[in-house]
Write an enzyme that holds these catalytic residues in place. Structure first.
Site, PDB file in Angstrom:
ATOM      1  N   ARG A   1       0.850  -1.192   0.000  1.00  0.00           N
ATOM      2  CA  ARG A   1       0.000   0.000   0.000  1.00  0.00           C
ATOM      3  C   ARG A   1       0.885   1.240   0.000  1.00  0.00           C
ATOM      4  O   ARG A   1       1.936   1.274   0.628  1.00  0.00           O
ATOM      5  CB  ARG A   1      -0.903   0.021   1.240  1.00  0.00           C
ATOM      6  CG  ARG A   1      -2.070  -0.928   1.147  1.00  0.00           C
ATOM      7  CD  ARG A   1      -2.994  -0.796   2.336  1.00  0.00           C
ATOM      8  NE  ARG A   1      -2.385  -1.286   3.556  1.00  0.00           N
ATOM      9  CZ  ARG A   1      -1.810  -0.551   4.485  1.00  0.00           C
ATOM     10  NH1 ARG A   1      -1.769   0.774   4.374  1.00  0.00           N
ATOM     11  NH2 ARG A   1      -1.270  -1.096   5.556  1.00  0.00           N
TER      12      ARG A   1
ATOM     13  N   TYR B   1      -1.682  -3.445  -6.778  1.00  0.00           N
ATOM     14  CA  TYR B   1      -1.493  -4.086  -5.469  1.00  0.00           C
ATOM     15  C   TYR B   1      -2.826  -4.184  -4.714  1.00  0.00           C
ATOM     16  O   TYR B   1      -3.609  -3.224  -4.668  1.00  0.00           O
ATOM     17  CB  TYR B   1      -0.463  -3.305  -4.622  1.00  0.00           C
ATOM     18  CG  TYR B   1      -0.400  -3.859  -3.227  1.00  0.00           C
ATOM     19  CD1 TYR B   1       0.198  -5.098  -2.995  1.00  0.00           C
ATOM     20  CD2 TYR B   1      -1.014  -3.219  -2.158  1.00  0.00           C
ATOM     21  CE1 TYR B   1       0.203  -5.660  -1.729  1.00  0.00           C
ATOM     22  CE2 TYR B   1      -1.009  -3.771  -0.891  1.00  0.00           C
ATOM     23  CZ  TYR B   1      -0.396  -4.991  -0.686  1.00  0.00           C
ATOM     24  OH  TYR B   1      -0.404  -5.553   0.565  1.00  0.00           O
TER      25      TYR B   1
ATOM     26  N   LYS C   1      -9.648  -2.258   1.621  1.00  0.00           N
ATOM     27  CA  LYS C   1      -9.281  -1.118   2.458  1.00  0.00           C
ATOM     28  C   LYS C   1     -10.076   0.132   2.080  1.00  0.00           C
ATOM     29  O   LYS C   1     -10.486   0.905   2.940  1.00  0.00           O
ATOM     30  CB  LYS C   1      -7.782  -0.838   2.342  1.00  0.00           C
ATOM     31  CG  LYS C   1      -6.909  -2.014   2.720  1.00  0.00           C
ATOM     32  CD  LYS C   1      -7.172  -2.476   4.121  1.00  0.00           C
ATOM     33  CE  LYS C   1      -6.256  -3.625   4.508  1.00  0.00           C
ATOM     34  NZ  LYS C   1      -6.514  -4.098   5.868  1.00  0.00           N
TER      35      LYS C   1
ATOM     36  N   HIS D   1     -10.541  -2.375  11.576  1.00  0.00           N
ATOM     37  CA  HIS D   1      -9.460  -3.233  11.085  1.00  0.00           C
ATOM     38  C   HIS D   1      -9.254  -4.341  12.120  1.00  0.00           C
ATOM     39  O   HIS D   1      -8.264  -4.335  12.856  1.00  0.00           O
ATOM     40  CB  HIS D   1      -8.200  -2.370  10.927  1.00  0.00           C
ATOM     41  CG  HIS D   1      -7.105  -3.000  10.142  1.00  0.00           C
ATOM     42  ND1 HIS D   1      -5.785  -2.624  10.273  1.00  0.00           N
ATOM     43  CD2 HIS D   1      -7.119  -3.965   9.193  1.00  0.00           C
ATOM     44  CE1 HIS D   1      -5.038  -3.338   9.447  1.00  0.00           C
ATOM     45  NE2 HIS D   1      -5.825  -4.155   8.780  1.00  0.00           N
TER      46      HIS D   1
ATOM     47  N   SER E   1      -1.330  -3.813  10.155  1.00  0.00           N
ATOM     48  CA  SER E   1      -1.055  -4.741   9.055  1.00  0.00           C
ATOM     49  C   SER E   1       0.200  -5.560   9.345  1.00  0.00           C
ATOM     50  O   SER E   1       1.187  -5.043   9.885  1.00  0.00           O
ATOM     51  CB  SER E   1      -0.832  -3.943   7.773  1.00  0.00           C
ATOM     52  OG  SER E   1      -1.906  -3.057   7.583  1.00  0.00           O
TER      53      SER E   1
ATOM     54  N   CYS F   1       0.822  -7.905  11.475  1.00  0.00           N
ATOM     55  CA  CYS F   1       1.149  -8.145  12.887  1.00  0.00           C
ATOM     56  C   CYS F   1       0.483  -9.415  13.403  1.00  0.00           C
ATOM     57  O   CYS F   1       0.280  -9.578  14.606  1.00  0.00           O
ATOM     58  CB  CYS F   1       0.739  -6.961  13.752  1.00  0.00           C
ATOM     59  SG  CYS F   1       1.834  -5.557  13.563  1.00  0.00           S
TER      60      CYS F   1
ATOM     61  N   ASP G   1      -9.476  -9.811   9.000  1.00  0.00           N
ATOM     62  CA  ASP G   1      -8.917  -8.485   8.724  1.00  0.00           C
ATOM     63  C   ASP G   1      -9.880  -7.335   9.030  1.00  0.00           C
ATOM     64  O   ASP G   1      -9.437  -6.283   9.467  1.00  0.00           O
ATOM     65  CB  ASP G   1      -8.476  -8.396   7.257  1.00  0.00           C
ATOM     66  CG  ASP G   1      -7.585  -7.202   6.976  1.00  0.00           C
ATOM     67  OD1 ASP G   1      -6.703  -6.906   7.811  1.00  0.00           O
ATOM     68  OD2 ASP G   1      -7.761  -6.541   5.926  1.00  0.00           O
TER      69      ASP G   1
ATOM     70  N   ARG H   1       1.977 -12.138  -0.937  1.00  0.00           N
ATOM     71  CA  ARG H   1       0.631 -12.416  -0.420  1.00  0.00           C
ATOM     72  C   ARG H   1       0.006 -13.638  -1.063  1.00  0.00           C
ATOM     73  O   ARG H   1       0.430 -14.082  -2.128  1.00  0.00           O
ATOM     74  CB  ARG H   1      -0.278 -11.211  -0.732  1.00  0.00           C
ATOM     75  CG  ARG H   1       0.157  -9.896  -0.087  1.00  0.00           C
ATOM     76  CD  ARG H   1      -0.374  -9.793   1.296  1.00  0.00           C
ATOM     77  NE  ARG H   1       0.001  -8.552   1.973  1.00  0.00           N
ATOM     78  CZ  ARG H   1      -0.722  -8.012   2.946  1.00  0.00           C
ATOM     79  NH1 ARG H   1      -1.841  -8.571   3.336  1.00  0.00           N
ATOM     80  NH2 ARG H   1      -0.321  -6.928   3.560  1.00  0.00           N
TER      81      ARG H   1
END
Ligand code: OXD
Ligand code: MN
Length: 621
Positions: free
Chosen positions: A107, A235, A244, A264, A286, A288, A313, A405
């Site tokens: 991002r 992306y 998002k 989130h 993000s 974590c 998420d 990813r």
């Protein structure tokens, strides 16, 4: 720049363009039953699609129906153009690899804008452009952007198909990679158009790869119009607009207007040996470990416990008639970080990604299987790295990009809860806020009440990760793990959280957690992963009023025996450190928090200042 994109066309022009284009469109998306007389009147979404086509000038328009046949066709087309690489179909059936442009791997927060009429509505937490200027500047980039490309119209639902809390979006994109990923990540296609009908109540998302140049990359949000424009990136977080951009940035702004929360957060259910299941939502920045925690596998020592995944998420949460907070997962898939994923850290996701998965920017072994740092077993003797260059274990560079990813269907995950598609959602009893902090923040502690809990969320900070472009490992303030995703002034966001609490007669209990405490030698103090269940057990015991706690200046901490560490390699000294309240360290933290809060001026609720001052007083007492 054509004015078509700048504002709605005049009704006359709109009708002329649309009625022509709409007929063509109707014929293309032939899965719809259209009575003949209906053909004369384009629906609002058809009008918008035709307006966009006038400006972006695609070679053709393809309305996505979300069918398996369409998915396969797009995959075959991308294999033919090299956009996808087929993985070993015996070992990874239905799996493919995509290599993105090397400049387009995360991002780009510095190129992400919230375009509200007034700058203060976007707040100091967002980059801001006035809507007209944004449309002028970025509209020029959209002009002719889809020339020689197919324009895919991707209707989708965020949330279970029949949930009253779900919302509809339509993404127009010139990327078939985006179209297939949207089919994994959302309920995409016919179901969405059927639910939308002739309504104009949907979020518009316009996406083009543009020329993929970071100089011409913009992710723009227009909350006042429920509109997203994204250009120059393929992306996930920039291009899969349901995630998002809609579910968090626009979603948070919509949630404030309509009285709900878009967060989130992962959602999980913990089933105890007694059969009681308690639902927990947890916010982490993000990369974590949200995906790992949502699919936690209880270690053998934790007999009789089960963890059920609802989401990993994003959580959309509404006040129920019973005064509890009810959460749905708006997504249908996982867009997870590959490096570090293995049978120890997340066996459930390892089972999930063995089929029907699109990997992005991982390495490719000579057996056509994916590889990333931290995968089980020894690294391959040779591989092609994430850019397709030869790689060996001696290479100084990583095989997979640190933010590589996988996109994979949630329905394939062995730990999915039977409730994950419940239209009402699940009732949340506890909320956790967790950052990645080597120091200061204890393993777990509980807020005194809802207001103090909002303060705990508002004072979150975390070390940055590879999920966003920029330096990794720098501590930055990240309230509720929403700093990159709150679509309006965060001062007002804290106010919204406080108001939500007033509407909950049975609010969730709020906790801070930190799995990432380190010794001065850089070793983790807590084993993490499955062992985090031991911490969750204390959370459950607190929620159900089954265990006491020590009142400290920062909140309620477990008593020394509160967390069961039987059989763990955690020394009494480590445990002491994990629960220490370092008063000078906290005083320093308070100063940093107050400096951050000052940025929000009058938008910061007085209750947050009161909590901050009360914390300082308790620390000095
Ligand atoms: C994500 C992120 O992709 O937070 O989920 O960046
Ligand atoms: Mn995320």
């Amino acid at each position: 720049m054509s004015s078509v994109l700048l504002q709605d066309l005049t009704p006359v022009l709109s009708l002329t363009i649309s009625s022509l284009g709409a007929r063509t469109a109707r014929i293309r998306h032939c899965f719809r039953d259209c009575p003949r007389e209906d053909l004369a009147m384009p629906t609002p979404v058809e009008q918008w699609v035709n307006q966009v086509a006038q400006v972006t000038r695609p070679k053709n328009i393809s309305w996505c129906d979300g069918s398996a046949a369409e998915y396969q066709r797009l995959i075959q087309e991308m294999l033919a153009t090299g956009t996808l690489i087929e993985l070993n179909q015996k070992e990874y059936p239905g799996c493919y690899l995509h290599r993105s442009d090397p400049s387009d791997v995360a991002r780009t927060e510095h190129l992400t804008f919230v375009c509200t009429s007034k700058q203060e509505d976007a707040g100091p937490n967002n980059n801001w452009m006035p809507p007209a200027e944004a449309k002028e500047k970025v509209g020029a980039l959209f002009s002719g952007a889809m020339k020689d490309r197919t324009m895919y119209v991707v209707p989708y639902i965020m949330g279970p198909v029949n949930s009253p809390y779900s919302q509809i979006g339509v993404e127009i994109t010139d990327s078939p990679y985006v179209a297939v990923n949207m089919r994994i990540m959302t309920r995409m296609g016919k179901a969405a158009l059927d639910r939308l009908g002739a309504s104009d109540n949907y979020v518009k998302g316009l996406h083009s790869l543009g020329d993929l140049s970071p100089e011409r990359r913009f992710i723009l949000h227009f909350p006042e119009e429920r509109l997203i424009w994204s250009i120059g990136s393929g992306y996930g977080g920039n291009a899969l607009l349901g995630k998002k951009c809609f579910a968090l940035r626009l979603g948070s702004a919509m949630a404030r207007e309509e009285g709900w929360l878009a967060e989130h957060m992962l959602i999980l259910g913990i089933e105890e040996p007694s059969g009681r299941t308690t639902y927990v939502a947890a916010a982490f920045p993000s990369a974590c470990g949200k995906t790992n925690m949502a699919m936690l596998v209880p270690p053998a020592s934790q007999k009789g416990y089960k963890v059920w995944t609802v989401g990993e998420d994003i959580a959309w949460m509404n006040v129920g008639a019973d005064g509890r907070l009810w959460a749905i997962n708006p997504e249908a898939g996982f867009f997870g970080v590959a490096p570090g994923t293995n049978l120890h850290t997340n066996p459930n996701v390892m089972a999930t990604i063995r089929q029907n998965t699109i990997f992005t920017n991982v390495a490719l072994t000579p057996h056509d299987t994916p590889y990333w740092e931290g995968l089980d077993g020894p690294p391959p003797h040779e591989a092609l790295d994430w850019q397709g260059k030869p790689w060996t274990p001696d290479s100084v560079t990583k095989a997979a990009h640190p933010n590589s990813r996988f996109t994979t269907p949630a329905s394939q995950c062995p730990s999915m809860s039977a409730e994950w598609e419940n239209p009402q959602g699940v009732p949340i009893s506890a909320m956790l806020f967790g950052g990645r902090r080597a120091n200061l923040i204890p393993l777990v502690y509980q807020s005194f009440n809802w207001q103090h809990g909002v303060f705990l969320g508002a004072t979150m900070a975390s070390e940055t990760t590879a999920a966003a472009t920029g330096k990794v490992g720098v501590v930055r303030r990240d309230p509720m793990a929403m700093l990159p995703f709150c679509g309006y002034n965060m001062g007002d966001y804290f106010g919204h959280w406080l108001r939500m609490g007033q509407r909950l007669s049975q609010p969730p209990q709020i906790f801070r957690v930190n799995w990432f405490r380190m010794t001065s030698e850089g070793k983790y103090l807590w084993p993490g992963f499955g062992e985090n269940l031991r911490v969750l057990r204390w959370v459950l015991a607190r929620v159900h009023g089954e265990v006491g706690a020590a009142e400290t200046p920062i909140g309620y901490l477990p008593h020394p025996t509160g967390i069961d560490v039987t059989g763990l390699d955690v020394s009494p000294e480590a445990l002491k450190e994990l629960f220490a309240v370092d008063r000078p360290g906290w005083m320093e933290a308070v100063a940093g928090q107050q400096e951050f809060f000052t940025k929000f001026g009058d938008h910061l609720p007085k209750e947050i200042w009161q909590e901050s001052e009360a914390l300082a007083r308790r620390l000095q007492a």
